[in-house]
Design a protein around this motif. Structure first.
Motif, mmCIF file in Angstrom:
data_model
loop_
_atom_site.group_PDB
_atom_site.id
_atom_site.type_symbol
_atom_site.label_atom_id
_atom_site.label_comp_id
_atom_site.label_asym_id
_atom_site.label_seq_id
_atom_site.Cartn_x
_atom_site.Cartn_y
_atom_site.Cartn_z
ATOM 1 N N GLU A 50 -23.976 1.670 -3.882
ATOM 2 C CA GLU A 50 -22.822 1.493 -4.760
ATOM 3 C C GLU A 50 -21.699 2.466 -4.424
ATOM 4 O OE1 GLU A 50 -23.324 0.453 -8.998
ATOM 5 O OE2 GLU A 50 -25.447 0.889 -8.700
ATOM 6 N N ARG A 51 -22.065 3.695 -4.088
ATOM 7 C CA ARG A 51 -21.040 4.664 -3.703
ATOM 8 C C ARG A 51 -20.367 4.251 -2.400
ATOM 9 N NH1 ARG A 51 -17.441 7.785 -5.629
ATOM 10 N NH2 ARG A 51 -18.952 7.974 -7.329
ATOM 11 N N ASP A 52 -21.131 3.701 -1.448
ATOM 12 C CA ASP A 52 -20.539 3.223 -0.200
ATOM 13 C C ASP A 52 -19.552 2.086 -0.458
ATOM 14 O OD1 ASP A 52 -22.077 5.066 1.155
ATOM 15 O OD2 ASP A 52 -23.695 3.636 1.588
ATOM 16 N N ARG A 53 -19.934 1.177 -1.360
ATOM 17 C CA ARG A 53 -19.045 0.075 -1.700
ATOM 18 C C ARG A 53 -17.777 0.600 -2.381
ATOM 19 N NH1 ARG A 53 -16.484 -4.543 -0.733
ATOM 20 N NH2 ARG A 53 -16.133 -5.793 -2.602
ATOM 21 N N ALA A 54 -17.925 1.583 -3.249
ATOM 22 C CA ALA A 54 -16.763 2.163 -3.923
ATOM 23 C C ALA A 54 -15.838 2.830 -2.912
ATOM 24 C CB ALA A 54 -17.214 3.165 -4.983
ATOM 25 N N ARG A 55 -16.409 3.534 -1.936
ATOM 26 C CA ARG A 55 -15.574 4.170 -0.908
ATOM 27 C C ARG A 55 -14.800 3.120 -0.107
ATOM 28 N NH1 ARG A 55 -20.300 7.744 0.088
ATOM 29 N NH2 ARG A 55 -19.827 9.784 -0.839
ATOM 30 N N ASP A 56 -15.451 2.010 0.230
ATOM 31 C CA ASP A 56 -14.757 0.954 0.971
ATOM 32 C C ASP A 56 -13.606 0.368 0.149
ATOM 33 O OD1 ASP A 56 -16.500 1.323 3.055
ATOM 34 O OD2 ASP A 56 -17.837 -0.324 2.482
ATOM 35 N N LEU A 57 -13.860 0.160 -1.150
ATOM 36 C CA LEU A 57 -12.803 -0.378 -2.008
ATOM 37 C C LEU A 57 -11.632 0.596 -2.123
ATOM 38 C CD1 LEU A 57 -14.916 -2.000 -4.884
ATOM 39 C CD2 LEU A 57 -13.510 -3.199 -3.195
ATOM 40 N N LEU A 58 -11.928 1.867 -2.225
ATOM 41 C CA LEU A 58 -10.860 2.869 -2.314
ATOM 42 C C LEU A 58 -10.047 2.924 -1.025
ATOM 43 C CD1 LEU A 58 -12.844 5.709 -4.115
ATOM 44 C CD2 LEU A 58 -10.998 4.346 -5.094
ATOM 45 N N GLN A 59 -10.713 2.824 0.114
ATOM 46 C CA GLN A 59 -10.001 2.809 1.390
ATOM 47 C C GLN A 59 -9.104 1.581 1.483
ATOM 48 O OE1 GLN A 59 -9.954 5.107 3.730
ATOM 49 N NE2 GLN A 59 -8.673 3.965 5.183
ATOM 50 N N ALA A 60 -9.614 0.426 1.089
ATOM 51 C CA ALA A 60 -8.813 -0.799 1.121
ATOM 52 C C ALA A 60 -7.650 -0.717 0.139
ATOM 53 C CB ALA A 60 -9.696 -1.997 0.786
ATOM 54 N N ALA A 61 -7.875 -0.131 -1.031
ATOM 55 C CA ALA A 61 -6.792 0.025 -2.007
ATOM 56 C C ALA A 61 -5.689 0.907 -1.447
ATOM 57 C CB ALA A 61 -7.342 0.612 -3.305
ATOM 58 N N GLY A 62 -6.060 1.979 -0.743
ATOM 59 C CA GLY A 62 -5.055 2.833 -0.125
ATOM 60 C C GLY A 62 -4.230 2.089 0.903
ATOM 61 N N ALA A 63 -4.881 1.247 1.714
ATOM 62 C CA ALA A 63 -4.156 0.480 2.725
ATOM 63 C C ALA A 63 -3.188 -0.517 2.083
ATOM 64 C CB ALA A 63 -5.148 -0.246 3.633
ATOM 65 N N VAL A 64 -3.637 -1.203 1.024
ATOM 66 C CA VAL A 64 -2.774 -2.178 0.356
ATOM 67 C C VAL A 64 -1.591 -1.484 -0.314
ATOM 68 C CG1 VAL A 64 -2.675 -3.877 -1.506
ATOM 69 C CG2 VAL A 64 -4.634 -3.848 0.044
ATOM 70 N N LEU A 65 -1.837 -0.377 -0.996
ATOM 71 C CA LEU A 65 -0.760 0.341 -1.664
ATOM 72 C C LEU A 65 0.249 0.890 -0.658
ATOM 73 C CD1 LEU A 65 -2.826 2.199 -4.398
ATOM 74 C CD2 LEU A 65 -1.141 0.393 -4.781
ATOM 75 N N ASP A 66 -0.236 1.349 0.486
ATOM 76 C CA ASP A 66 0.691 1.792 1.532
ATOM 77 C C ASP A 66 1.559 0.635 2.032
ATOM 78 O OD1 ASP A 66 0.442 4.527 1.793
ATOM 79 O OD2 ASP A 66 -1.287 4.402 3.131
ATOM 80 N N ALA A 67 0.956 -0.527 2.197
ATOM 81 C CA ALA A 67 1.720 -1.689 2.656
ATOM 82 C C ALA A 67 2.762 -2.102 1.621
ATOM 83 C CB ALA A 67 0.763 -2.854 2.941
ATOM 84 N N VAL A 68 2.398 -2.052 0.342
ATOM 85 C CA VAL A 68 3.352 -2.384 -0.718
ATOM 86 C C VAL A 68 4.481 -1.349 -0.756
ATOM 87 C CG1 VAL A 68 3.623 -2.649 -3.204
ATOM 88 C CG2 VAL A 68 1.639 -3.630 -2.072
ATOM 89 N N ALA A 69 4.142 -0.071 -0.593
ATOM 90 C CA ALA A 69 5.159 0.982 -0.585
ATOM 91 C C ALA A 69 6.146 0.779 0.562
ATOM 92 C CB ALA A 69 4.494 2.354 -0.477
ATOM 93 N N HIS A 70 5.648 0.421 1.740
ATOM 94 C CA HIS A 70 6.524 0.169 2.887
ATOM 95 C C HIS A 70 7.440 -1.015 2.618
ATOM 96 C CE1 HIS A 70 7.658 -1.249 6.938
ATOM 97 N NE2 HIS A 70 7.580 0.029 7.284
ATOM 98 N N ALA A 71 6.899 -2.070 1.982
ATOM 99 C CA ALA A 71 7.717 -3.245 1.684
ATOM 100 C C ALA A 71 8.801 -2.914 0.667
ATOM 101 C CB ALA A 71 6.826 -4.370 1.159
ATOM 102 N N VAL A 72 8.475 -2.121 -0.335
ATOM 103 C CA VAL A 72 9.463 -1.744 -1.340
ATOM 104 C C VAL A 72 10.545 -0.863 -0.725
ATOM 105 C CG1 VAL A 72 9.793 -0.387 -3.437
ATOM 106 C CG2 VAL A 72 7.893 -1.988 -3.290
ATOM 107 N N ARG A 73 10.144 0.094 0.106
ATOM 108 C CA ARG A 73 11.111 1.032 0.681
ATOM 109 C C ARG A 73 12.095 0.327 1.617
ATOM 110 N NH1 ARG A 73 10.359 6.420 0.761
ATOM 111 N NH2 ARG A 73 8.094 6.205 0.626
ATOM 112 N N HIS A 74 11.611 -0.649 2.402
ATOM 113 C CA HIS A 74 12.442 -1.281 3.427
ATOM 114 C C HIS A 74 12.855 -2.704 3.066
ATOM 115 C CE1 HIS A 74 11.705 2.075 6.146
ATOM 116 N NE2 HIS A 74 10.428 2.011 5.823
ATOM 117 N N ALA A 75 12.573 -3.142 1.819
ATOM 118 C CA ALA A 75 12.973 -4.474 1.359
ATOM 119 C C ALA A 75 12.476 -5.563 2.299
ATOM 120 C CB ALA A 75 14.488 -4.556 1.202
ATOM 121 N N GLY A 76 11.223 -5.485 2.673
ATOM 122 C CA GLY A 76 10.639 -6.466 3.574
ATOM 123 C C GLY A 76 9.356 -7.043 3.010
ATOM 124 N N PRO A 77 8.741 -7.948 3.733
ATOM 125 C CA PRO A 77 7.479 -8.538 3.264
ATOM 126 C C PRO A 77 6.325 -7.550 3.372
ATOM 127 C CG PRO A 77 8.019 -9.337 5.454
ATOM 128 C CD PRO A 77 9.187 -8.511 5.016
#
Length: 707
Positions: free
Chosen positions: A256-283
């Motif tokens: 369960e801890r391994d699964r939680a770590r994977d979800l947290l890593q994926a959440a970080g990647a998605v949030l970074d992608a959203v932040a880049h899209a907001v900053r540069h007004a892109g997809p």
């Protein structure tokens, strides 16, 4: 901290040159505004008018570079109007030394109090004092004074017109603030993979909330990307903490801890992608591995209980964040106050009562802003009298240096004093060498002055010493337009700058406003705010049918503001050469960490609030009923340096634990809340009983909060 060490650290801080993001296009726009004003006045053939108007355009442009979420043209026009008024009043009193000193004292007192309204207001007030000191030497009559004041206002008007005519990255400040908040959430998610109780700095979220305040007109033109992601970032943070926490989330070890770590890593990647899209007004460009991780495994869910609920909630929030940023188009939003489609920013007229209340609140002897205003007022008058008495001429440079250096706290005042003098030496040396070797004419001096303005705007965020060097060169070349001798200007600038810096530093040593003695009050305010937040959340568990989300939200914002006030006070106190007799640095750090843990635990409880149709919890109501008076006693004890006791609250929790059939999220979070309160009490009592507390916590299987 001793005085020699404090002076050494502040000097090092002032001389530090930081790497900062440069904005050449915006710097060019500001320099063009100054160049237009100087060129028009020189075309009319009046160098004195060119100098006066250039100061107005320079100061108006300078304020628009400060971090503010308000529209830049409004700042430029407001500062230009204040500069024109201060200039004209200074002209009227300049012929009489006593009258001018009285005017300078009163105006500087008001400018010093402007820091109570905010940093941008404080800087604007400082600029008005500077312009009063510099330009009063130029006119010869009331009519000329009116002409100079009008030209100074026109300088700000030109800057405002350029901002409107040539916008650079519209909504750029708001985009950056929201992107920074999302990037901070992404970093938090990655840190939780390795430290399940990692701390989180809420400052980016506070900045994003401030940036989201718009006028009704702005709301109709705001990009869709700036509507929803901030609220989602607010809701993602407690879900991340709840998923990672080993007590109420995934276990500390195992699949369960391994699964939680994977979800947290994926959440970080998605949030970074959203932040880049907001900053540069892109997809939004999502990494495929992150999308695969956010899918439910073919073998079925691997998480259980509260951790599974947190995981599903996280996946849903991330999907909403991506959807909200996928269409970079504009849309109309509700504009009436009753419809909460956005946070309304008050108009300028409505800010006047707010500013007056802030000034009234800080008009007391113990206020650092009031003491700063008195200090800077006395120093400005003394510096002006000394500069006038010295056989140099241009005696206003001494008080000008003092006013530009002095800030409401010790660290900034001393750091800026050292940086301004060193930067002035460099700027004077460079500009003096150019004047001595090239003997530039009026047009070349004007061009060099504009060049130094551009460099100052461009390098503004690299350090005070760099900007001081640019300002020194700008002033020398600008006065060269009016025919001032460069050798005399250089000598005066160095000596009087040193005099002004010494006066500023001595004033703080003789009439300080130390932050260190106020640390206990700041801790008490943070404890009180955290307590209100915890009580609001527990009330939802006790009476879920009476949903009051606004109460919880406002309590959370108050807790964040109290934490920010504590961290600001602690940072200022660390640079001061005084000690708190009842609170050591180590104890203050430990107490702050305990209160941060208390806020984090309450946030986890908020992430698992029951539904409206859930059964009320009498145990949570009893815990809240005892928590309220316990917190009131604790707040008084912190201020009066008494011992804190939580035994009555611990007894209520033990009854809750004995009567509960299962270990729910609220029960386990209440236990962690008590742990944080015990840690806070131990920090303030200098660590008595810490070994027994650690042993008892280890026996229960929890882990200590992050320090």
């Amino acid at each position: 901290m001793t005085w020699p060490r404090a002076l050494k650290q502040t000097a090092r801080s002032g001389l530090t040159i930081e790497r900062a993001k440069l904005t050449p296009v915006i710097a060019v726009r500001g320099a063009v505004g100054v160049a237009l004003v100087i060129g028009l006045c020189l075309w009319r053939g009046d160098p004195a008018l060119a100098v006066a108007s250039a100061f107005g355009a320079f100061a108006s442009g300078l304020v628009t570079f400060q971090r503010s979420m308000r529209p830049r043209p409004v700042l430029a026009l407001g500062v230009a109007a204040a500069l024109a008024v201060s200039t004209f009043l200074g002209y009227l009193a300049a012929a009489h030394l006593a009258a001018f000193v009285l005017l300078l004292a009163g105006w500087t007192l008001l400018a010093g109090m402007a820091w109570a309204i905010g940093p941008v207001s404080g800087l604007a007030g400082t600029q008005t004092v500077a312009i009063m000191l510099v330009t009063v030497t130029l006119p010869t009559s009331v009519v000329s004074a009116l002409e100079h004041a009008a030209l100074i206002f026109c300088g700000g008007l030109v800057q405002a017109a350029l901002i409107i005519a040539f916008p650079v990255r519209p909504w750029g400040v708001q985009r950056d603030a929201l992107a920074d908040a999302l990037a901070a959430e992404a970093d938090y998610a990655r840190r939780l993979r390795h430290d399940p109780v990692a701390p989180f700095d809420p400052a980016p979220l506070m900045d994003a909330r401030l940036a989201s305040e718009v006028t009704p007109r702005q709301a109709r033109r705001r990009p869709v990307q700036l509507h929803g992601p901030r609220g989602l970032a607010e809701r993602v943070r407690p879900v991340l903490a709840s998923l990672a926490d080993p007590v109420v989330g995934a276990p500390l070890e195992g699949p369960e801890r391994d699964r939680a770590r994977d979800l947290l890593q994926a959440a970080g990647a998605v949030l970074d992608a959203v932040a880049h899209a907001v900053r540069h007004a892109g997809p939004v460009r999502l990494p495929p591995e992150a999308m695969a991780t956010l899918e439910v495994p073919a073998s079925g869910p691997m998480l259980k209980g509260a951790a599974r609920r947190s995981a599903y909630r996280l996946i849903s929030l991330l999907a909403d964040a991506v959807e909200l940023t996928d269409e970079p188009v504009r849309a109309t939003r509700p504009t009436t106050p009753a419809e909460r489609g956005h946070l309304l920013r008050p108009s300028v007229p409505r800010l006047v009562p707010v500013a007056l209340r802030a000034l009234h609140r800080e008009a007391r002897w113990t206020s650092r802003f009031f003491r700063h205003a008195l200090r800077v007022s006395v120093v400005a008058c003394l510096g002006y009298l000394l500069g006038t008495a010295l056989p140099f001429g241009h005696g206003y440079w001494a008080p000008l240096t003092s006013v530009m250096v002095m800030r409401p706290d010790f660290g900034q005042t001393y750091a800026r004093g050292v940086a301004r003098f060193s930067g002035t030496l460099v700027g004077v040396a460079v500009s003096g060498a150019v004047m001595a070797l090239a003997h530039p004419g009026r047009s070349v001096c004007a061009a060099l002055a504009v060049l130094f303005v551009f460099l100052m705007y461009l390098l503004m965020r690299t350090g005070v010493s760099v900007t001081s060097a640019c300002v020194a060169g700008y002033v020398i070349f600008l006065l060269g337009i009016a025919g001032e001798g460069w050798t005399q200007t250089v000598e005066e600038r160095v000596v009087l700058t040193l005099l002004g810096g010494v006066l500023a530093m001595l004033s703080y040593a003789l009439f300080p406003a130390w932050e260190t003695p106020k640390l206990r009050d700041r801790l008490a305010e943070w404890l009180e705010a955290n307590g209100r937040y915890a009580l609001a959340v527990l009330d939802r568990y006790a009476r879920p049918a009476e949903r009051r989300p606004r109460q919880v939200r406002e309590a959370l914002l108050d807790a964040r503001a109290a934490r920010a006030a504590w961290e600001e006070s602690e940072a200022r106190a660390e640079k001061e050469p005084v000690r708190h007799r009842g609170l050591s640095r180590t104890s203050a750090t430990a107490a702050g960490a305990a209160l941060a843990t208390m806020g984090r635990v309450t946030m986890i409880m908020e992430a698992h609030l029951p539904d409206k149709d859930a059964e009320p919890s009498p145990a949570a109501a009893a815990f809240a009923a005892e928590l309220r008076p316990s917190l009131e006693r604790a707040v008084r004890a912190v201020r009066q340096r008494d011992r804190l006791e939580w035994r009555a609250l611990r007894a209520v929790w033990e009854r809750w634990d004995a009567e509960s059939a299962s270990q729910g999220v609220a029960l386990r979070a209440a236990d962690l809340l008590l742990d944080a309160l015990d840690e806070f009490a131990e920090a303030l009592s200098r660590g008595r009983g810490g070994r027994n507390r650690a042993a008892r916590r280890g026996a229960r299987g929890t882990i200590p909060p992050a320090q």
